[in-house]
Design a protein around this motif. Structure first.
Motif, PDB file in Angstrom:
ATOM      1  N   PHE A  21     172.309 -58.624  15.995  1.00 45.65           N
ATOM      2  CA  PHE A  21     173.648 -59.213  15.953  1.00 45.65           C
ATOM      3  C   PHE A  21     174.639 -58.361  16.746  1.00 45.65           C
ATOM      4  CE2 PHE A  21     177.796 -59.077  13.687  1.00 45.65           C
ATOM      5  CZ  PHE A  21     178.256 -60.344  14.044  1.00 45.65           C
ATOM      6  N   VAL A  22     174.602 -57.056  16.540  1.00 44.44           N
ATOM      7  CA  VAL A  22     175.490 -56.137  17.270  1.00 44.44           C
ATOM      8  C   VAL A  22     175.238 -56.232  18.772  1.00 44.44           C
ATOM      9  CG1 VAL A  22     175.970 -53.685  17.680  1.00 44.44           C
ATOM     10  CG2 VAL A  22     175.813 -54.541  15.336  1.00 44.44           C
ATOM     11  N   GLU A  23     173.975 -56.344  19.146  1.00 44.52           N
ATOM     12  CA  GLU A  23     173.617 -56.480  20.560  1.00 44.52           C
ATOM     13  C   GLU A  23     174.204 -57.755  21.155  1.00 44.52           C
ATOM     14  OE1 GLU A  23     169.498 -55.599  22.776  1.00 44.52           O
ATOM     15  OE2 GLU A  23     169.453 -57.447  21.593  1.00 44.52           O
ATOM     16  N   ARG A  24     174.168 -58.857  20.397  1.00 49.22           N
ATOM     17  CA  ARG A  24     174.749 -60.129  20.890  1.00 49.22           C
ATOM     18  C   ARG A  24     176.257 -60.026  21.019  1.00 49.22           C
ATOM     19  NH1 ARG A  24     170.965 -62.423  17.345  1.00 49.22           N
ATOM     20  NH2 ARG A  24     172.584 -62.782  15.770  1.00 49.22           N
ATOM     21  N   VAL A  25     176.888 -59.339  20.087  1.00 50.71           N
ATOM     22  CA  VAL A  25     178.342 -59.165  20.162  1.00 50.71           C
ATOM     23  C   VAL A  25     178.719 -58.401  21.429  1.00 50.71           C
ATOM     24  CG1 VAL A  25     180.350 -58.049  19.092  1.00 50.71           C
ATOM     25  CG2 VAL A  25     178.719 -59.297  17.664  1.00 50.71           C
ATOM     26  N   PHE A  26     177.948 -57.356  21.745  1.00 52.69           N
ATOM     27  CA  PHE A  26     178.247 -56.590  22.952  1.00 52.69           C
ATOM     28  C   PHE A  26     178.018 -57.439  24.196  1.00 52.69           C
ATOM     29  CE2 PHE A  26     177.000 -53.891  26.517  1.00 52.69           C
ATOM     30  CZ  PHE A  26     178.074 -53.025  26.571  1.00 52.69           C
ATOM     31  N   GLY A  27     176.897 -58.161  24.231  1.00 51.99           N
ATOM     32  CA  GLY A  27     176.599 -59.009  25.384  1.00 51.99           C
ATOM     33  C   GLY A  27     175.952 -58.238  26.519  1.00 51.99           C
ATOM     34  N   ILE A  28     174.685 -57.900  26.363  1.00 53.08           N
ATOM     35  CA  ILE A  28     173.996 -57.122  27.399  1.00 53.08           C
ATOM     36  C   ILE A  28     173.775 -57.967  28.649  1.00 53.08           C
ATOM     37  CG2 ILE A  28     172.850 -55.630  25.727  1.00 53.08           C
ATOM     38  CD1 ILE A  28     170.276 -57.244  26.213  1.00 53.08           C
ATOM     39  N   ASP A  29     173.681 -57.281  29.771  1.00 53.05           N
ATOM     40  CA  ASP A  29     173.416 -57.919  31.058  1.00 53.05           C
ATOM     41  C   ASP A  29     172.208 -57.223  31.676  1.00 53.05           C
ATOM     42  OD1 ASP A  29     173.319 -58.996  33.566  1.00 53.05           O
ATOM     43  OD2 ASP A  29     175.381 -58.478  34.128  1.00 53.05           O
ATOM     44  N   THR A  30     171.056 -57.834  31.583  1.00 51.07           N
ATOM     45  CA  THR A  30     169.819 -57.200  32.058  1.00 51.07           C
ATOM     46  C   THR A  30     169.730 -57.127  33.584  1.00 51.07           C
ATOM     47  OG1 THR A  30     168.647 -59.324  31.935  1.00 51.07           O
ATOM     48  CG2 THR A  30     168.529 -57.889  29.999  1.00 51.07           C
ATOM     49  N   TRP A 403     187.936 -46.500  16.196  1.00 54.62           N
ATOM     50  CA  TRP A 403     189.179 -47.212  16.525  1.00 54.62           C
ATOM     51  C   TRP A 403     189.206 -47.611  17.995  1.00 54.62           C
ATOM     52  CZ3 TRP A 403     191.940 -49.777  13.387  1.00 54.62           C
ATOM     53  CH2 TRP A 403     192.138 -49.359  12.076  1.00 54.62           C
ATOM     54  N   ALA A 404     188.671 -46.753  18.879  1.00 53.93           N
ATOM     55  CA  ALA A 404     188.590 -47.116  20.303  1.00 53.93           C
ATOM     56  C   ALA A 404     187.679 -48.319  20.491  1.00 53.93           C
ATOM     57  CB  ALA A 404     188.074 -45.925  21.118  1.00 53.93           C
ATOM     58  N   LEU A 405     186.561 -48.345  19.781  1.00 51.85           N
ATOM     59  CA  LEU A 405     185.639 -49.478  19.861  1.00 51.85           C
ATOM     60  C   LEU A 405     186.289 -50.751  19.328  1.00 51.85           C
ATOM     61  CD1 LEU A 405     182.366 -47.712  18.624  1.00 51.85           C
ATOM     62  CD2 LEU A 405     183.025 -48.211  20.985  1.00 51.85           C
ATOM     63  N   THR A 406     187.049 -50.612  18.254  1.00 49.60           N
ATOM     64  CA  THR A 406     187.728 -51.774  17.668  1.00 49.60           C
ATOM     65  C   THR A 406     188.748 -52.356  18.642  1.00 49.60           C
ATOM     66  OG1 THR A 406     187.455 -50.829  15.445  1.00 49.60           O
ATOM     67  CG2 THR A 406     189.098 -52.576  15.693  1.00 49.60           C
ATOM     68  N   VAL A 407     189.498 -51.474  19.311  1.00 41.25           N
ATOM     69  CA  VAL A 407     190.478 -51.933  20.293  1.00 41.25           C
ATOM     70  C   VAL A 407     189.769 -52.648  21.443  1.00 41.25           C
ATOM     71  CG1 VAL A 407     192.101 -51.131  22.059  1.00 41.25           C
ATOM     72  CG2 VAL A 407     192.246 -50.225  19.725  1.00 41.25           C
ATOM     73  N   TRP A 408     188.642 -52.112  21.908  1.00 41.46           N
ATOM     74  CA  TRP A 408     187.899 -52.763  22.981  1.00 41.46           C
ATOM     75  C   TRP A 408     187.391 -54.136  22.552  1.00 41.46           C
ATOM     76  CZ3 TRP A 408     182.484 -53.896  23.112  1.00 41.46           C
ATOM     77  CH2 TRP A 408     182.064 -54.466  24.311  1.00 41.46           C
ATOM     78  N   LEU A 409     186.815 -54.213  21.368  1.00 45.90           N
ATOM     79  CA  LEU A 409     186.297 -55.492  20.886  1.00 45.90           C
ATOM     80  C   LEU A 409     187.419 -56.522  20.748  1.00 45.90           C
ATOM     81  CD1 LEU A 409     183.793 -54.198  18.183  1.00 45.90           C
ATOM     82  CD2 LEU A 409     183.187 -55.468  20.248  1.00 45.90           C
ATOM     83  N   ALA A 410     188.551 -56.086  20.186  1.00 48.57           N
ATOM     84  CA  ALA A 410     189.673 -57.010  19.998  1.00 48.57           C
ATOM     85  C   ALA A 410     190.258 -57.461  21.334  1.00 48.57           C
ATOM     86  CB  ALA A 410     190.751 -56.352  19.141  1.00 48.57           C
ATOM     87  N   SER A 411     190.384 -56.526  22.277  1.00 42.34           N
ATOM     88  CA  SER A 411     190.995 -56.861  23.565  1.00 42.34           C
ATOM     89  C   SER A 411     190.092 -57.729  24.430  1.00 42.34           C
ATOM     90  CB  SER A 411     191.358 -55.579  24.327  1.00 42.34           C
ATOM     91  OG  SER A 411     190.201 -54.815  24.586  1.00 42.34           O
ATOM     92  N   THR A 412     188.786 -57.746  24.136  1.00 44.16           N
ATOM     93  CA  THR A 412     187.838 -58.572  24.898  1.00 44.16           C
ATOM     94  C   THR A 412     187.423 -59.818  24.105  1.00 44.16           C
ATOM     95  OG1 THR A 412     186.013 -57.177  24.094  1.00 44.16           O
ATOM     96  CG2 THR A 412     186.931 -56.662  26.262  1.00 44.16           C
ATOM     97  N   LYS A 413     188.182 -60.110  23.025  1.00 44.71           N
ATOM     98  CA  LYS A 413     187.957 -61.322  22.216  1.00 44.71           C
ATOM     99  C   LYS A 413     186.573 -61.353  21.563  1.00 44.71           C
ATOM    100  CE  LYS A 413     191.969 -62.598  23.784  1.00 44.71           C
ATOM    101  NZ  LYS A 413     193.186 -62.431  22.942  1.00 44.71           N
ATOM    102  N   ARG A 414     186.068 -60.189  21.196  1.00 44.00           N
ATOM    103  CA  ARG A 414     184.800 -60.118  20.483  1.00 44.00           C
ATOM    104  C   ARG A 414     185.056 -59.945  18.980  1.00 44.00           C
ATOM    105  NH1 ARG A 414     183.598 -57.983  25.589  1.00 44.00           N
ATOM    106  NH2 ARG A 414     181.487 -58.354  26.364  1.00 44.00           N
ATOM    107  N   ILE A 415     184.000 -59.953  18.183  1.00 43.73           N
ATOM    108  CA  ILE A 415     184.130 -59.844  16.728  1.00 43.73           C
ATOM    109  C   ILE A 415     184.410 -58.382  16.379  1.00 43.73           C
ATOM    110  CG2 ILE A 415     183.007 -60.293  14.515  1.00 43.73           C
ATOM    111  CD1 ILE A 415     181.177 -62.264  15.955  1.00 43.73           C
ATOM    112  N   TYR A 416     185.690 -58.061  16.263  1.00 44.78           N
ATOM    113  CA  TYR A 416     186.064 -56.656  16.089  1.00 44.78           C
ATOM    114  C   TYR A 416     185.962 -56.167  14.650  1.00 44.78           C
ATOM    115  CZ  TYR A 416     190.603 -58.541  14.562  1.00 44.78           C
ATOM    116  OH  TYR A 416     191.609 -59.222  13.899  1.00 44.78           O
TER     117      TYR A 416
END
Length: 473
Positions: A21-30, A403-416
Motif C-alpha cells: 500500500f505504501v509503495e502504491r501511495v509513493f508511485g514507483i516508476d520502473t 513532518w517533511a514526508l507529510t508535507v510532501w505527501l500533502a503537497s503532491t495530493k497523496r494520502i498524507y
C-alpha cells in the motif's frame, strides 16, 4: 507464546500488505533511471546487486539497536511487543521507505537537504547541524564499546587506545574508499551473522516454548524502576520500531539502487526485518528475566551493560560455542558498522551543502579528516551524560523527517495521513520525554504528558493552517 507468534506473523504480513500500500501511495516508476546510473562516480554512486543493498541497509540501520533496545524495552512488559509491531509497520518502515525513495528521486540527496526542501531553509540549517553532530557522535561512541571489549579479550599490551586507533583506521578506510570495496564486501557477511543469530534464538524459543506474557494478561507496566510506558518505552525501543538515524543512512543505498521497484524490499523490508529481530530479542529477554540469573538483572533496571549480559547468557545457553562467537561478533561488528557509515554519512552531508565533488580522494580527505579529529576528541569525554541525549535526538530527527514526508505527501495530493499520524505520535513522545526525563526538565509525569500533548496540538494546528493556504494556491 501465542501473542509472540501472532506478532511475528503480523510483522511479516505487514510487509506484504501495508508495504504494498505504501509503495502504491509513493508511485514507483520502473522506467526512471536511478542515481546509481545518472550520477555514477565509482565512489558513492554505483549500481550494486539488490541483495547486497538490502544487507548493507539492514546492517546500517540495525547495529545493536534491535537487540539492546528491545531487551531494555522488554522490561515494560507486553506493551513492548505491541510497539515493535505497530511501530515497525506503520511508523518505522513507512518512515524509512519514503525517506529512502525521496532521496532516490532527488539524486541521492542527504537527509538535511531533503528535509529542508519541504520544511524550509531555516529547518534545513538546523538539520544540517543536528544531523552532523549526531553522525559524529554515533561514530565516536561506537568506537569505545567495541574497542573496550577487544581490549578485554586480548593481551594487556593491546589496550583500549590501541584498539580505538585500529577501529579509527578502519573507519577512515571505510569512509574514503568506494562503497563496494569494504562496505559492499563485509557488510553482507555481518548482516548474515546477525540474522543467523536471531533465527537461532527464534528456533530455540519455539523449541523450549517458555512461558511468555500474553495480551490476555493486560498491558501492565512491569518496569522495575516504575518508568512510565509513555514516553519512556517509545524512546528505549528506537531502532526496533522507528529511528531517525535510519533516514540518514538510506541515501547511502539510494545512490546504489538499480531500480525503484527494489525500494520496498530494501527500505521497507530492512525495517521489518529489524522489527522481527527486535521482537525475537524482546521475547528472549522476557523469558530470561524470569530465570534466577535474569531476575537480578531485571531488578537492576536499564543499561547497555545489562543488555550485553543478557545477550551473552542467552546465546551461550541456547546456541553453544557458536552462539557465543556470534554474540561477540555481533557486539563488536554491529556498532562498528553503524559507526563507519555514520562517518560516511557525515562526509556526504558536508559535501552536499558545500557542493564538493567527492570523486577526487583529496576532496574526500579534506571533508573527512576534520570529522575524524572531532570524533577522536569526543572519545576523551565522559559519555555518561551526553549519551542520555542520543536516543531523544535520534527520535527527534525522526519527527522532522516524518513532518517533511507529510508535507510532501500533502503537497503532491497523496494520502498524507499515513505519515501524519506517526508524526503526531512521535512529536508527543519526544516533547514529553524531554520534559519528564532526568536529563531534561525532570517534571512530574502528568504535567509532562499534558504539556507534550499541548505541543503536539499546536504543531498540528500549524500544519492545518499550512494545508489551508496550500489549498488556496
Amino acid at each position: 507464546m501465542i501473542t509472540f507468534i501472532c506478532c511475528l506473523l503480523i510483522l511479516i504480513g505487514g510487509y506484504f500488505v501495508y508495504g504494498a500500500f505504501v509503495e502504491r501511495v509513493f508511485g514507483i516508476d520502473t522506467t526512471r533511471n536511478t542515481p546509481a546510473y545518472t550520477q555514477q562516480d565509482g565512489v558513492d554512486y554505483l549500481p550494486m546487486s539488490t541483495w547486497k543493498v538490502f544487507m548493507i541497509q539492514f546492517l546500517n540501520i540495525a547495529g545493536l539497536g534491535p537487540i539492546f533496545g528491545a531487551i531494555m524495552g522488554a522490561k515494560f512488559g507486553t506493551a513492548s511487543y505491541i510497539w515493535i509491531v505497530l511501530g515497525s509497520i506503520f511508523a518505522g518502515a513507512t518512515h524509512d521507505y519514503f525517506a529512502g525513495m525521496l532521496s532516490l528521486r532527488h539524486n541521492g540527496e542527504s537527509l538535511p537537504e531533503l528535509i529542508g526542501r519541504y520544511l524550509g531553509t531555516s529547518v534545513k540549517q538546523l538539520m544540517r547541524g543536528l544531523t552532523l553532530v549526531l553522525m559524529v557522535l554515533v561514530g565516536a561512541v561506537f568506537v569505545a564499546g567495541p574497542a573496550g571489549l577487544l581490549a578485554k579479550l586480548t593481551p594487556e599490551t593491546l589496550n583500549l587506545t590501541f584498539w580505538a586507533s585500529v577501529v579509527f583506521i578502519y573507519y577512515i578506510l571505510a569512509t574514503l574508499l568506494p562503497v563496494d570495496k569494504i562496505i559492499g564486501r563485509i557488510y553482507p557477511l555481518f548482516a548474515i551473522a546477525l540474522l543467523f543469530m536471531a533465527v537461532g534464538i527464534l528456533v530455540m524459543l519455539v523449541y523450549h516454548h517458555p512461558p511468555l506474557p500474553e495480551l490476555t494478561d493486560g498491558l501492565r507496566n512491569t518496569h522495575p524502576e516504575g518508568l512510565p510506558i509513555f514516553p519512556m518505552m517509545f524512546v528505549s525501543i528506537a531502532c526496533g520500531a522507528i529511528s531517525g538515524f535510519h533516514a540518514t543512512q538510506s541515501p547511502l543505498m539510494a545512490r546504489c539502487m538499480k531500480n525503484e521497484k527494489y525500494g520496498r524490499p530494501v527500505f521497507y523490508g530492512a525495517m521489518i526485518s529489524e522489527g522481527i529481530v527486535a521482537l525475537i530479542w524482546a521475547a528472549a529477554a522476557t523469558y530470561f528475566f524470569h530465570t534466577e540469573e535474569g531476575s537480578a538483572l531485571f531488578a537492576a533496571g536499564s543499561g547497555n551493560d545489562n543488555a550485553a549480559i543478557v545477550v551473552d547468557s542467552i546465546t551461550k545457553e541456547w546456541l553453544g560455542t557458536l552462539g557465543g562467537f556470534l554474540a561477540i561478533l555481533g557486539v563488536i561488528a554491529a556498532p562498528i558498522t553503524s559507526g563507519d557509515t555514520a562517518f560516511r554519512s557525515a562526509r556526504l552531508i558536508v559535501a552536499d551543502f558545500l557542493h564538493l565533488d567527492q570523486k577526487p580522494v583529496l576532496k574526500r580527505l579534506m571533508v573527512s579528516l576534520p570529522l575524524f579529529a572531532v570524533g577522536f576528541l569526543i572519545l576523551q569525554i565522559d559519555f555518561s551524560i551526553i549519551w542520555r541525549y542520543f536516543a531523544w535526538v535520534n527520535q527527534t530527527l525522526a519527527v522532522f523527517t516524518l513532518w517533511a514526508l507529510t508535507v510532501w505527501l500533502a503537497s503532491t495530493k497523496r494520502i498524507y495521513i499515513i505519515t501524519l499520524i506517526p508524526a503526531l505520535f512521535m512529536t508527543a513522545v519526544c516533547s514529553t520525554y524531554i520534559l519528564i526525563a532526568p536529563e531534561g526538565l525532570n517534571l512530574p509525569a502528568t504535567i509532562s504528558q499534558i504539556a507534550g500533548l499541548s505541543i503536539t496540538a499546536i504543531t498540528y494546528t500549524g500544519f492545518l493552517f499550512w494545508k489551508k493556504r496550500l489549498n488556496k494556491i
